[in-house]
Enzyme design. Structure first.
Site, PDB file in Angstrom:
ATOM      1  N   LYS A  58       0.830  -1.213   0.000  1.00 37.87           N
ATOM      2  CA  LYS A  58       0.000   0.000   0.000  1.00 37.87           C
ATOM      3  C   LYS A  58       0.862   1.259   0.000  1.00 37.87           C
ATOM      4  CE  LYS A  58      -2.536  -2.700  -0.508  1.00 37.87           C
ATOM      5  NZ  LYS A  58      -2.504  -4.164  -0.487  1.00 37.87           N
ATOM      6  N   ALA A 190      -3.330 -13.128 -12.681  1.00 35.75           N
ATOM      7  CA  ALA A 190      -4.063 -11.845 -12.652  1.00 35.75           C
ATOM      8  C   ALA A 190      -4.961 -11.810 -11.422  1.00 35.75           C
ATOM      9  CB  ALA A 190      -4.877 -11.674 -13.931  1.00 35.75           C
ATOM     10  N   GLU A 213      -2.727 -15.018 -17.291  1.00 36.72           N
ATOM     11  CA  GLU A 213      -3.669 -15.629 -16.352  1.00 36.72           C
ATOM     12  C   GLU A 213      -4.167 -16.951 -16.938  1.00 36.72           C
ATOM     13  OE1 GLU A 213      -5.110 -15.220 -13.219  1.00 36.72           O
ATOM     14  OE2 GLU A 213      -6.201 -17.013 -13.830  1.00 36.72           O
ATOM     15  N   GLY A 280      -0.959 -17.270  -6.083  1.00 36.19           N
ATOM     16  CA  GLY A 280      -1.626 -17.711  -4.866  1.00 36.19           C
ATOM     17  C   GLY A 280      -0.633 -18.013  -3.758  1.00 36.19           C
ATOM     18  N   ASP A 321      -4.414 -17.173   7.697  1.00 38.76           N
ATOM     19  CA  ASP A 321      -4.228 -17.725   6.348  1.00 38.76           C
ATOM     20  C   ASP A 321      -4.125 -19.247   6.324  1.00 38.76           C
ATOM     21  OD1 ASP A 321      -4.183 -15.184   5.303  1.00 38.76           O
ATOM     22  OD2 ASP A 321      -2.217 -15.368   4.348  1.00 38.76           O
ATOM     23  N   HIS A 453     -23.616  15.960   1.892  1.00 38.04           N
ATOM     24  CA  HIS A 453     -23.423  16.354   0.495  1.00 38.04           C
ATOM     25  C   HIS A 453     -22.343  17.431   0.415  1.00 38.04           C
ATOM     26  CE1 HIS A 453     -24.333  17.277  -3.656  1.00 38.04           C
ATOM     27  NE2 HIS A 453     -24.320  18.572  -3.339  1.00 38.04           N
TER      28      HIS A 453
HETATM   29  P1  FAD Z   1       1.208 -14.167   8.329  1.00 38.69           P
HETATM   30  O1  FAD Z   1       1.022 -12.710   8.204  1.00 38.69           O
HETATM   31  O2  FAD Z   1       1.789 -14.910   7.196  1.00 38.69           O
HETATM   32  O3  FAD Z   1       2.078 -14.384   9.655  1.00 38.69           O
HETATM   33  C1  FAD Z   1       2.461 -15.636  10.092  1.00 38.69           C
HETATM   34  C2  FAD Z   1       3.701 -15.491  10.951  1.00 38.69           C
HETATM   35  O4  FAD Z   1       3.970 -16.734  11.580  1.00 38.69           O
HETATM   36  C3  FAD Z   1       4.954 -15.154  10.135  1.00 38.69           C
HETATM   37  O5  FAD Z   1       5.694 -14.171  10.798  1.00 38.69           O
HETATM   38  C4  FAD Z   1       5.717 -16.477  10.097  1.00 38.69           C
HETATM   39  O6  FAD Z   1       7.114 -16.287   9.989  1.00 38.69           O
HETATM   40  C5  FAD Z   1       5.354 -17.043  11.457  1.00 38.69           C
HETATM   41  N1  FAD Z   1       5.487 -18.493  11.558  1.00 38.69           N
HETATM   42  C6  FAD Z   1       5.039 -19.441  10.702  1.00 38.69           C
HETATM   43  N2  FAD Z   1       5.291 -20.674  11.193  1.00 38.69           N
HETATM   44  C7  FAD Z   1       5.924 -20.492  12.369  1.00 38.69           C
HETATM   45  C8  FAD Z   1       6.451 -21.384  13.342  1.00 38.69           C
HETATM   46  N3  FAD Z   1       6.334 -22.701  13.212  1.00 38.69           N
HETATM   47  N4  FAD Z   1       7.071 -20.859  14.428  1.00 38.69           N
HETATM   48  C9  FAD Z   1       7.170 -19.506  14.594  1.00 38.69           C
HETATM   49  N5  FAD Z   1       6.697 -18.631  13.706  1.00 38.69           N
HETATM   50  C10 FAD Z   1       6.061 -19.122  12.616  1.00 38.69           C
HETATM   51  N6  FAD Z   1      -4.416  -8.816   3.130  1.00 38.69           N
HETATM   52  C11 FAD Z   1      -5.303  -7.834   3.372  1.00 38.69           C
HETATM   53  O7  FAD Z   1      -6.256  -8.046   4.133  1.00 38.69           O
HETATM   54  N7  FAD Z   1      -5.163  -6.595   2.807  1.00 38.69           N
HETATM   55  C12 FAD Z   1      -4.153  -6.311   1.969  1.00 38.69           C
HETATM   56  O8  FAD Z   1      -4.048  -5.188   1.473  1.00 38.69           O
HETATM   57  C13 FAD Z   1      -3.209  -7.320   1.683  1.00 38.69           C
HETATM   58  N8  FAD Z   1      -2.168  -7.080   0.861  1.00 38.69           N
HETATM   59  C14 FAD Z   1      -1.237  -8.061   0.638  1.00 38.69           C
HETATM   60  C15 FAD Z   1      -0.202  -7.792  -0.225  1.00 38.69           C
HETATM   61  C16 FAD Z   1       0.754  -8.755  -0.484  1.00 38.69           C
HETATM   62  C17 FAD Z   1       1.898  -8.447  -1.416  1.00 38.69           C
HETATM   63  C18 FAD Z   1       0.653 -10.020   0.165  1.00 38.69           C
HETATM   64  C19 FAD Z   1       1.703 -11.065  -0.061  1.00 38.69           C
HETATM   65  C20 FAD Z   1      -0.388 -10.302   1.019  1.00 38.69           C
HETATM   66  C21 FAD Z   1      -1.365  -9.326   1.256  1.00 38.69           C
HETATM   67  N9  FAD Z   1      -2.456  -9.566   2.081  1.00 38.69           N
HETATM   68  C22 FAD Z   1      -3.374  -8.581   2.310  1.00 38.69           C
HETATM   69  C23 FAD Z   1      -2.645 -10.861   2.738  1.00 38.69           C
HETATM   70  C24 FAD Z   1      -2.189 -10.764   4.204  1.00 38.69           C
HETATM   71  O9  FAD Z   1      -0.821 -10.406   4.233  1.00 38.69           O
HETATM   72  C25 FAD Z   1      -2.405 -12.099   4.893  1.00 38.69           C
HETATM   73  O10 FAD Z   1      -3.761 -12.486   4.766  1.00 38.69           O
HETATM   74  C26 FAD Z   1      -2.071 -11.988   6.371  1.00 38.69           C
HETATM   75  O11 FAD Z   1      -0.735 -11.593   6.568  1.00 38.69           O
HETATM   76  C27 FAD Z   1      -2.283 -13.331   7.069  1.00 38.69           C
HETATM   77  O12 FAD Z   1      -2.030 -13.184   8.426  1.00 38.69           O
HETATM   78  P2  FAD Z   1      -1.529 -14.426   9.307  1.00 38.69           P
HETATM   79  O13 FAD Z   1      -1.279 -13.870  10.659  1.00 38.69           O
HETATM   80  O14 FAD Z   1      -2.471 -15.544   9.156  1.00 38.69           O
HETATM   81  O15 FAD Z   1      -0.168 -14.900   8.651  1.00 38.69           O
HETATM   82  P1  NAD Z   2      -4.909 -14.960  -6.075  1.00 44.06           P
HETATM   83  O1  NAD Z   2      -5.529 -16.245  -5.707  1.00 44.06           O
HETATM   84  O2  NAD Z   2      -5.636 -13.700  -5.799  1.00 44.06           O
HETATM   85  O3  NAD Z   2      -4.580 -14.932  -7.643  1.00 44.06           O
HETATM   86  C1  NAD Z   2      -3.758 -15.871  -8.254  1.00 44.06           C
HETATM   87  C2  NAD Z   2      -4.111 -15.912  -9.727  1.00 44.06           C
HETATM   88  O4  NAD Z   2      -3.139 -16.691 -10.387  1.00 44.06           O
HETATM   89  C3  NAD Z   2      -5.461 -16.545  -9.988  1.00 44.06           C
HETATM   90  O5  NAD Z   2      -6.212 -15.725 -10.848  1.00 44.06           O
HETATM   91  C4  NAD Z   2      -5.098 -17.871 -10.641  1.00 44.06           C
HETATM   92  O6  NAD Z   2      -6.055 -18.306 -11.573  1.00 44.06           O
HETATM   93  C5  NAD Z   2      -3.791 -17.530 -11.306  1.00 44.06           C
HETATM   94  N1  NAD Z   2      -2.924 -18.680 -11.550  1.00 44.06           N
HETATM   95  C6  NAD Z   2      -2.688 -19.738 -10.738  1.00 44.06           C
HETATM   96  N2  NAD Z   2      -1.789 -20.568 -11.306  1.00 44.06           N
HETATM   97  C7  NAD Z   2      -1.448 -20.014 -12.495  1.00 44.06           C
HETATM   98  C8  NAD Z   2      -0.559 -20.387 -13.530  1.00 44.06           C
HETATM   99  N3  NAD Z   2       0.173 -21.507 -13.453  1.00 44.06           N
HETATM  100  N4  NAD Z   2      -0.457 -19.592 -14.611  1.00 44.06           N
HETATM  101  C9  NAD Z   2      -1.175 -18.442 -14.694  1.00 44.06           C
HETATM  102  N5  NAD Z   2      -2.039 -18.055 -13.746  1.00 44.06           N
HETATM  103  C10 NAD Z   2      -2.172 -18.814 -12.652  1.00 44.06           C
HETATM  104  O7  NAD Z   2      -3.480 -14.978  -5.383  1.00 44.06           O
HETATM  105  P2  NAD Z   2      -2.379 -13.841  -5.226  1.00 44.06           P
HETATM  106  O8  NAD Z   2      -2.671 -12.700  -6.120  1.00 44.06           O
HETATM  107  O9  NAD Z   2      -1.085 -14.546  -5.304  1.00 44.06           O
HETATM  108  O10 NAD Z   2      -2.619 -13.394  -3.736  1.00 44.06           O
HETATM  109  C11 NAD Z   2      -2.516 -14.344  -2.656  1.00 44.06           C
HETATM  110  C12 NAD Z   2      -3.438 -14.001  -1.542  1.00 44.06           C
HETATM  111  O11 NAD Z   2      -3.018 -12.813  -0.895  1.00 44.06           O
HETATM  112  C13 NAD Z   2      -4.842 -13.789  -2.034  1.00 44.06           C
HETATM  113  O12 NAD Z   2      -5.632 -14.844  -1.537  1.00 44.06           O
HETATM  114  C14 NAD Z   2      -5.292 -12.502  -1.443  1.00 44.06           C
HETATM  115  O13 NAD Z   2      -6.430 -12.684  -0.643  1.00 44.06           O
HETATM  116  C15 NAD Z   2      -4.150 -12.031  -0.579  1.00 44.06           C
HETATM  117  N6  NAD Z   2      -3.901 -10.628  -0.948  1.00 44.06           N
HETATM  118  C16 NAD Z   2      -4.857  -9.712  -0.635  1.00 44.06           C
HETATM  119  C17 NAD Z   2      -4.696  -8.395  -1.012  1.00 44.06           C
HETATM  120  C18 NAD Z   2      -5.763  -7.420  -0.674  1.00 44.06           C
HETATM  121  O14 NAD Z   2      -6.578  -7.711   0.190  1.00 44.06           O
HETATM  122  N7  NAD Z   2      -5.798  -6.255  -1.285  1.00 44.06           N
HETATM  123  C19 NAD Z   2      -3.571  -8.005  -1.718  1.00 44.06           C
HETATM  124  C20 NAD Z   2      -2.633  -8.967  -2.048  1.00 44.06           C
HETATM  125  C21 NAD Z   2      -2.810 -10.281  -1.641  1.00 44.06           C
END
Ligand code: FAD
Ligand code: NAD
Length: 481
Positions: A58, A190, A213, A280, A321, A453
């Site tokens: 962000k 995508a 995609e 994903g 997650d 408004h």
């Molecule tokens: P995580 O955030 O993955 O945290 C898990 C933690 O546990 C990590 O620190 C890991 O190292 C630790 N861990 C794992 N196993 C162990 C173990 N055995 N011992 C000790 N520590 C361990 N979501 C949104 O809602 N809004 C967004 O805008 C958004 N943007 C995103 C953008 C990107 C580029 C990505 C990759 C993800 C985004 N997400 C977004 C998804 C969001 O980051 C995840 O849904 C969220 O972080 C999940 O939270 P979590 O606590 O389940 O896991």
């Molecule tokens: P995603 O599931 O959103 O999208 C992955 C895309 O890749 C899908 O459209 C899928 O059909 C495609 N795909 C899968 N295998 C493929 C292949 N072999 N070739 C071409 N296309 C393929 O996953 P992401 O974008 O990696 O994000 C992961 C997770 O992180 C999401 O579940 C999302 O909820 C979370 N996230 C959330 C935000 C947000 O809330 N704004 C931002 C980033 C990530």
């Protein structure tokens, strides 16, 4: 006893750290084990979200949007700017500072709430024991807890035939770290990450952004009308989104990515300077529990958990997650709060029907509840009301007139079943819909509410009026199914 806790949380992301803080607030002696090491090799709380996810993405979306605005939109407002230059190093340093401040903020919150933070790897053993292997220590030790909350989060999926390579073929974390703007950027997937990070680098000056995609439909989780509008908007911004494209091979030759893919027209080869794999995420459950613990995982290695986030083991919960449901930070955090409350003996639940989804592109895409296609598929009779931002005075004043808000309400009860938006500030506007749905509001309830408004929120009001067949600022069009 030092190693005896009421609750041990494994994982310090938005699911785990929120659970730990709420447990401590409820009077429980709480520890949180997290193994994350930041780019300086130092332990950091906040998990994926704060370190390499929600927050840094962000920050870059915001910076890149400002860069694009000053180049392309300021002149519409009569503001002439010359000599605009990108200072990517400063932009990246800003992002890193935000991440550092926020992750350190969690550390401070842990201290304030007296949550013990163990930096290292946690593994569930039989009988709610946890094996802790701390960073920099040779010997592991055992901790005991009345309750264990598993919040290990997730990691990017990799493709066997597209191995990650340095800073050329990267996952989402690498795509937040590019030190120069790639001229030709390729993205596999995508989905949300592909669209958000593709937008960042396109705005910063990538000449081509090609998104491959595999599926033949675009954003199938979103409402079809919204997905269609989003595809049109992203395409006009220069994202070349190629559906039904299956990657068959990839190699890096002299720092150039040569990628082969197949679509309905046959085999193709494209070249990129950088390639992002965004297909994903998978749960971090390898090594999370010893075999003797007998923790049940599902066929995709997610931890088996019911709606109360209870696993198959009494006193062991799983959130975030690594369990079923959308991979979203706020979903994990709410599960964390619920589990803390349940452990404390309170009644608590997560309303999985009102979890908002947002894609932070421009226009922003946001939704909550049922899509129109899902209601059709299940034969639910509904009324639909759509209001375009082009008819909003505030959107006109700001110059962001693309997109619309759509409300879907039950034809019999008028209860709101879903709200879908694409347009300016939808990441904020969606909360109005979430609150309405959480309170069981009808479209009429929203129609009877007074909105200031001129605001973008008036479009939410008008969508509700449109459900009633009486929008003020557009000709009425109500559909019964
Ligand atoms: P995580 O955030 O993955 O945290 C898990 C933690 O546990 C990590 O620190 C890991 O190292 C630790 N861990 C794992 N196993 C162990 C173990 N055995 N011992 C000790 N520590 C361990 N979501 C949104 O809602 N809004 C967004 O805008 C958004 N943007 C995103 C953008 C990107 C580029 C990505 C990759 C993800 C985004 N997400 C977004 C998804 C969001 O980051 C995840 O849904 C969220 O972080 C999940 O939270 P979590 O606590 O389940 O896991
Ligand atoms: P995603 O599931 O959103 O999208 C992955 C895309 O890749 C899908 O459209 C899928 O059909 C495609 N795909 C899968 N295998 C493929 C292949 N072999 N070739 C071409 N296309 C393929 O996953 P992401 O974008 O990696 O994000 C992961 C997770 O992180 C999401 O579940 C999302 O909820 C979370 N996230 C959330 C935000 C947000 O809330 N704004 C931002 C980033 C990530």
């Amino acid at each position: 006893m030092a190693d005896q806790f009421d609750v041990i949380v494994i994982g310090g992301g938005p699911a785990g750290y929120v659970a730990a803080i709420r447990c401590a607030q409820l009077g429980m002696k709480t520890a949180c084990i997290d193994k994350w090491l930041n780019s300086q090799g130092k332990p950091a709380l906040g998990g994926t979200c704060l370190n390499v996810g929600c927050i840094p993405s962000k920050a870059l979306l915001e910076s890149s949007e400002r860069y694009a605005q000053v180049q392309h939109q300021f002149s519409d407002h009569g503001v002439t700017v010359s000599g605009v230059e990108l200072d990517l190093a400063t932009m990246m340093a800003r992002k890193e500072k935000i991440v550092q401040e926020l992750t350190q903020g969690i550390e401070q919150l842990f201290k304030a709430h007296k949550v013990t933070w163990f930096q290292g790897h946690g593994q569930l053993q039989a009988g709610k024991q946890v094996r802790l292997k701390e960073v920099g220590k040779k010997k592991a030790r055992s901790l005991n807890a009345q309750h264990v909350i598993l919040a290990p989060g997730s990691t990017p999926v990799t493709l066997e035939h597209v191995p990650l390579q340095g800073d050329i073929v990267v996952d989402s974390s690498g795509a937040l770290e590019f030190r120069e703007v790639p001229k030709r950027l390729g993205i596999i997937g995508a989905g949300v990450i592909g669209l958000e990070l593709g937008s960042v680098w396109r705005r910063l000056g990538a000449e081509t952004v090609t998104v491959l995609e595999a599926q033949d439909s675009f954003l199938p989780i979103a409402d079809e009308q919204v997905a269609k509008e989003a595809l049109r908007a992203f395409t006009s911004q220069g994202l070349d989104i190629r559906l039904d494209s299956r990657v068959t091979g990839c190699k890096v030759v002299e720092n150039i990515v040569e990628l082969q893919y197949q679509d309905g027209d046959g085999d193709h080869q494209v070249e990129f300077d950088k390639l992002i794999v965004a297909v994903g995420r998978r749960p971090n459950t390898t090594g999370l529990a010893a075999d003797e613990a007998t923790l049940l995982l599902d066929e995709w290695c997610f931890i088996h958990a019911n709606e109360r986030c209870e696993t198959n083991l009494p006193g062991v919960y799983a959130i975030g997650d690594a369990v079923r449901g959308p991979m979203l930070a706020h979903k994990g955090s709410e599960e964390g709060v619920m589990v803390a409350e349940l452990i404390a003996g309170h009644s608590a639940q997560v309303n999985y029907n009102t979890i908002p989804s947002v894609i932070y592109t421009l226009p922003e895409v946001a939704w909550v509840g049922e899509t129109e296609q899902a209601l059709k598929a299940t034969g639910v009779a509904y009324n639909s009301g759509v209001f375009p931002f082009a008819a909003s005075g505030r959107a006109r004043a700001t110059g962001e007139t693309g997109g619309f808000i759509k409300m879907l309400a039950d034809a019999k009860t008028d209860r709101i079943l879903g709200v879908h938006m694409i347009g300016p500030h939808c990441s904020e506007l969606i909360s109005e819909a979430v609150i309405a749905m959480e309170l069981g509001a009808s479209a009429e309830d929203v129609a009877l509410t007074i909105f200031a408004h001129p605001t973008l929120s008036e479009s939410f009001h008008e969508a509700a009026l449109a459900v009633q067949g009486r929008p003020i600022h557009i000709a009425p069009r109500r559909r019964k199914v």
